[in-house]
Design a protein around this motif. Structure first.
Motif, PDB file in Angstrom:
ATOM      1  N   HIS A 168       0.354   4.257   8.754  1.00 43.30           N
ATOM      2  CA  HIS A 168      -0.623   4.356   9.846  1.00 43.30           C
ATOM      3  C   HIS A 168      -2.030   4.021   9.365  1.00 43.30           C
ATOM      4  O   HIS A 168      -2.805   3.348  10.067  1.00 43.30           O
ATOM      5  CB  HIS A 168      -0.595   5.762  10.436  1.00 43.30           C
ATOM      6  CG  HIS A 168      -1.568   5.975  11.553  1.00 43.30           C
ATOM      7  ND1 HIS A 168      -1.392   5.440  12.811  1.00 43.30           N
ATOM      8  CD2 HIS A 168      -2.757   6.649  11.594  1.00 43.30           C
ATOM      9  CE1 HIS A 168      -2.414   5.782  13.590  1.00 43.30           C
ATOM     10  NE2 HIS A 168      -3.253   6.522  12.875  1.00 43.30           N
ATOM     11  N   GLN A 169      -2.350   4.466   8.142  1.00 44.14           N
ATOM     12  CA  GLN A 169      -3.691   4.216   7.597  1.00 44.14           C
ATOM     13  C   GLN A 169      -3.779   2.853   6.914  1.00 44.14           C
ATOM     14  O   GLN A 169      -4.886   2.418   6.569  1.00 44.14           O
ATOM     15  CB  GLN A 169      -4.057   5.319   6.606  1.00 44.14           C
ATOM     16  CG  GLN A 169      -4.141   6.714   7.225  1.00 44.14           C
ATOM     17  CD  GLN A 169      -4.316   7.815   6.190  1.00 44.14           C
ATOM     18  OE1 GLN A 169      -4.823   7.585   5.095  1.00 44.14           O
ATOM     19  NE2 GLN A 169      -3.906   9.044   6.529  1.00 44.14           N
ATOM     20  N   GLY A 170      -2.644   2.209   6.712  1.00 46.23           N
ATOM     21  CA  GLY A 170      -2.636   0.931   6.000  1.00 46.23           C
ATOM     22  C   GLY A 170      -3.131   1.067   4.573  1.00 46.23           C
ATOM     23  O   GLY A 170      -3.768   0.163   4.031  1.00 46.23           O
ATOM     24  N   LYS A 171      -2.770   2.205   3.931  1.00 47.17           N
ATOM     25  CA  LYS A 171      -3.295   2.513   2.603  1.00 47.17           C
ATOM     26  C   LYS A 171      -2.177   2.526   1.564  1.00 47.17           C
ATOM     27  O   LYS A 171      -1.234   3.312   1.662  1.00 47.17           O
ATOM     28  CB  LYS A 171      -3.973   3.883   2.618  1.00 47.17           C
ATOM     29  CG  LYS A 171      -4.567   4.262   1.257  1.00 47.17           C
ATOM     30  CD  LYS A 171      -5.215   5.622   1.282  1.00 47.17           C
ATOM     31  CE  LYS A 171      -5.764   5.968  -0.116  1.00 47.17           C
ATOM     32  NZ  LYS A 171      -6.324   7.312  -0.163  1.00 47.17           N
ATOM     33  N   PRO A 172      -2.270   1.697   0.524  1.00 47.58           N
ATOM     34  CA  PRO A 172      -1.276   1.738  -0.547  1.00 47.58           C
ATOM     35  C   PRO A 172      -1.409   3.017  -1.370  1.00 47.58           C
ATOM     36  O   PRO A 172      -2.518   3.415  -1.748  1.00 47.58           O
ATOM     37  CB  PRO A 172      -1.602   0.512  -1.398  1.00 47.58           C
ATOM     38  CG  PRO A 172      -2.496  -0.333  -0.548  1.00 47.58           C
ATOM     39  CD  PRO A 172      -3.239   0.614   0.340  1.00 47.58           C
TER      40      PRO A 172
ATOM     41  N   GLY B  47      15.098   5.031   2.159  1.00 43.06           N
ATOM     42  CA  GLY B  47      15.059   4.573   3.541  1.00 43.06           C
ATOM     43  C   GLY B  47      13.806   4.969   4.288  1.00 43.06           C
ATOM     44  O   GLY B  47      13.527   4.427   5.364  1.00 43.06           O
ATOM     45  N   LEU B  48      13.033   5.888   3.743  1.00 45.96           N
ATOM     46  CA  LEU B  48      11.789   6.332   4.378  1.00 45.96           C
ATOM     47  C   LEU B  48      10.582   5.524   3.914  1.00 45.96           C
ATOM     48  O   LEU B  48       9.500   5.627   4.512  1.00 45.96           O
ATOM     49  CB  LEU B  48      11.540   7.810   4.059  1.00 45.96           C
ATOM     50  CG  LEU B  48      12.647   8.794   4.445  1.00 45.96           C
ATOM     51  CD1 LEU B  48      12.307  10.198   3.938  1.00 45.96           C
ATOM     52  CD2 LEU B  48      12.847   8.808   5.963  1.00 45.96           C
ATOM     53  N   LEU B  49      10.745   4.719   2.865  1.00 45.03           N
ATOM     54  CA  LEU B  49       9.617   3.998   2.281  1.00 45.03           C
ATOM     55  C   LEU B  49       9.208   2.824   3.154  1.00 45.03           C
ATOM     56  O   LEU B  49       9.961   2.353   4.002  1.00 45.03           O
ATOM     57  CB  LEU B  49       9.983   3.508   0.875  1.00 45.03           C
ATOM     58  CG  LEU B  49      10.461   4.570  -0.124  1.00 45.03           C
ATOM     59  CD1 LEU B  49      10.817   3.909  -1.445  1.00 45.03           C
ATOM     60  CD2 LEU B  49       9.393   5.637  -0.323  1.00 45.03           C
ATOM     61  N   ASN B  50       7.975   2.363   2.936  1.00 44.17           N
ATOM     62  CA  ASN B  50       7.448   1.178   3.622  1.00 44.17           C
ATOM     63  C   ASN B  50       6.612   0.397   2.608  1.00 44.17           C
ATOM     64  O   ASN B  50       6.418   0.862   1.469  1.00 44.17           O
ATOM     65  CB  ASN B  50       6.641   1.583   4.868  1.00 44.17           C
ATOM     66  CG  ASN B  50       5.484   2.521   4.531  1.00 44.17           C
ATOM     67  OD1 ASN B  50       4.594   2.180   3.761  1.00 44.17           O
ATOM     68  ND2 ASN B  50       5.509   3.731   5.111  1.00 44.17           N
ATOM     69  N   PRO B  51       6.126  -0.789   2.962  1.00 42.76           N
ATOM     70  CA  PRO B  51       5.416  -1.619   1.974  1.00 42.76           C
ATOM     71  C   PRO B  51       4.166  -0.982   1.361  1.00 42.76           C
ATOM     72  O   PRO B  51       3.662  -1.465   0.348  1.00 42.76           O
ATOM     73  CB  PRO B  51       5.058  -2.872   2.776  1.00 42.76           C
ATOM     74  CG  PRO B  51       6.097  -2.949   3.848  1.00 42.76           C
ATOM     75  CD  PRO B  51       6.373  -1.524   4.223  1.00 42.76           C
ATOM     76  N   PHE B  52       3.666   0.093   1.958  1.00 43.01           N
ATOM     77  CA  PHE B  52       2.456   0.731   1.424  1.00 43.01           C
ATOM     78  C   PHE B  52       2.770   1.801   0.371  1.00 43.01           C
ATOM     79  O   PHE B  52       1.849   2.308  -0.278  1.00 43.01           O
ATOM     80  CB  PHE B  52       1.655   1.380   2.569  1.00 43.01           C
ATOM     81  CG  PHE B  52       1.137   0.399   3.571  1.00 43.01           C
ATOM     82  CD1 PHE B  52      -0.028  -0.311   3.322  1.00 43.01           C
ATOM     83  CD2 PHE B  52       1.830   0.160   4.755  1.00 43.01           C
ATOM     84  CE1 PHE B  52      -0.514  -1.231   4.242  1.00 43.01           C
ATOM     85  CE2 PHE B  52       1.354  -0.747   5.678  1.00 43.01           C
ATOM     86  CZ  PHE B  52       0.191  -1.456   5.418  1.00 43.01           C
ATOM     87  N   VAL B  53       4.041   2.145   0.195  1.00 39.19           N
ATOM     88  CA  VAL B  53       4.420   3.277  -0.662  1.00 39.19           C
ATOM     89  C   VAL B  53       5.276   2.800  -1.828  1.00 39.19           C
ATOM     90  O   VAL B  53       6.308   2.159  -1.632  1.00 39.19           O
ATOM     91  CB  VAL B  53       5.193   4.337   0.140  1.00 39.19           C
ATOM     92  CG1 VAL B  53       5.573   5.507  -0.771  1.00 39.19           C
ATOM     93  CG2 VAL B  53       4.371   4.824   1.322  1.00 39.19           C
TER      94      VAL B  53
END
Length: 415
Positions: A120-124, A144-150
């Motif tokens: 949501h914050q677009g923060k790595p 499965g909960l991860l996204n490109p920011f994490v």
């Protein structure tokens, strides 16, 4: 570095405070039970944790109201929430035959909240899972909960309640697992400001197994040490002499730590990790469930000690009193306590058991009449107690001194 710490329980809070005060990181913490955390910071006291009061006096943590606030502040977010076992699997009572994995709902929710906030914050950010899990858990529940920011790192701690701060500041090594080596760099930097201990880098799956294998190897040493004590008691050998000799075999036996005869393995991690690993062995259909047998041995060895207590109680007619409820010396912590397991087994056999701990209860009973005492916890103060004449003192640890008019039995030892 800006650091976030989610999960401010008995292990999490001391570690977060240590990162703030000893490493100089800008730390913000979050816990679902904010009231409990604020009370801990405001009331002082040792909370069963050596050095915690001093750290709190230096200044408490900044507390966030949500996981999103933690993500907004931090570059590295540690998640150290509980992965509990049901109470029956803690080691204080015999474990059910139906083994279980840990419960991961708290961990999954915390990771989900962090990942959503980062997206949501677009923060790595680098997400560091600290909680104890069985191998395969991150793949099943976390990836499965991860996204490109994490970026995910699994970095469990080798610490014990009561000595968390000392263990955290001076570990034997730091364990880090990641899918990609570059994900480890921010975590290495965080710990590099705290100490100079070696870092062992590996895959997430290997790190998951290393953590629980470490605990179960310690459990194995305790089981072996107590087996030697029982043999010595029955044959006239001296278990301390046996272990002292084995300790010289540093190439093959390694060391004598945890190998002494005494009470069973204890603490919030070891018995429950051993039982959970037995569940994993059954689920993987291993050729033999050695880990399950170790859990059975732990309970059986306590049962053998209960037999010894019974014989002396029947012989003397004295009431039974166990001194010590804590799982280790000079502690108020009772999770996984073998002394509680012993009390449970004796009561299951129909005995009335007086159970006292000067650290846990805040007082020590000093009766005038003789009793059959069992030293359940190796508190140093027990060695200074004056027992009523005619008492019997059963000491699995081998440290109680002789006392006029009292029968002192240092179990498995000649003297």
């Amino acid at each position: 570095m800006n650091v976030g710490w989610i999960g401010l329980g008995k292990l999490g809070a001391p570690c977060a405070l240590a990162l703030q005060h000893f490493a100089g990181h800008d730390v913000i913490g979050y816990d679902l039970n904010r009231v409990r955390v604020e009370r801990m910071f405001s009331e002082g006291g040792d909370h069963g944790e050596q050095g915690l009061t001093d750290l709190i006096d230096r200044g408490p943590l900044k507390l966030a109201h949500t996981a999103a606030e933690v993500v907004a502040h931090a570059d590295v977010v540690f998640v150290a929430v509980q992965t509990p076992h049901a109470p029956a699997y803690g080691g204080e009572t015999p474990a059910p035959w139906d083994r279980r994995d840990f419960e991961y709902a708290f961990l999954v929710q915390a990771v989900r909240d962090v990942c959503r906030a980062a997206a949501h914050q677009g923060k790595p950010i680098t997400l560091v899972v600290v909680s104890t899990v069985l191998p395969g858990t991150c793949n099943k529940h976390i990836r499965g909960l991860l996204n490109p920011f994490v970026s995910l790192v699994y970095s469990p701690l080798f610490i014990a309640m009561g000595t968390t701060i000392a263990d955290f500041l001076r570990p034997e090594f730091v364990l880090m697992g990641a899918d990609r080596p570059e994900h480890l760099a921010p975590v290495v930097e965080v710990y590099g400001q705290l100490h100079d201990r070696p870092v062992f880098k590996t895959s997430i799956e290997s790190a998951e197994l290393i953590k629980v294998a470490y605990n179960t190897v310690i459990s194995a040493k305790v089981v072996i040490g107590n087996a030697i004590m029982e043999i010595c008691e029955k044959t006239g050998a001296d278990c301390d002499e046996v272990i002292d000799a084995l300790s010289l075999a540093t190439d093959r036996v390694i060391s004598s730590k945890y190998l002494r005869g005494g009470m069973g393995d204890g603490g919030a991690c070891h018995p429950r990790d051993l039982i959970a690993m037995s569940w994993l062995a059954q689920r993987l259909d291993l050729s033999y469930d050695l880990l399950g047998q170790m859990a059975i041995a732990r309970e059986a060895q306590t049962g053998w000690l209960a037999n010894l207590v019974e014989r002396w109680a029947d012989q003397t007619g004295h009431p039974i009193c166990i001194l010590g409820k804590a799982y280790k010396p000079e502690s108020v912590l009772t999770a996984g306590s073998p002394a509680l397991l012993l009390a449970h087994q004796l009561r299951e056999r129909g005995h009335e058991v007086i159970h006292k701990d000067i650290y846990v209860d805040g007082e020590f009973d000093r009766p005038d009449e003789p009793r059959v005492y069992v030293i359940g916890t190796k508190h140093p103060i027990h060695a200074t107690c004056n027992f009523a004449p005619g008492s019997v003192v059963l000491d699995p640890h081998g440290y109680m001194p002789d006392q006029a008019g009292v029968t002192v039995i240092r179990i498995g030892r000649k003297s």
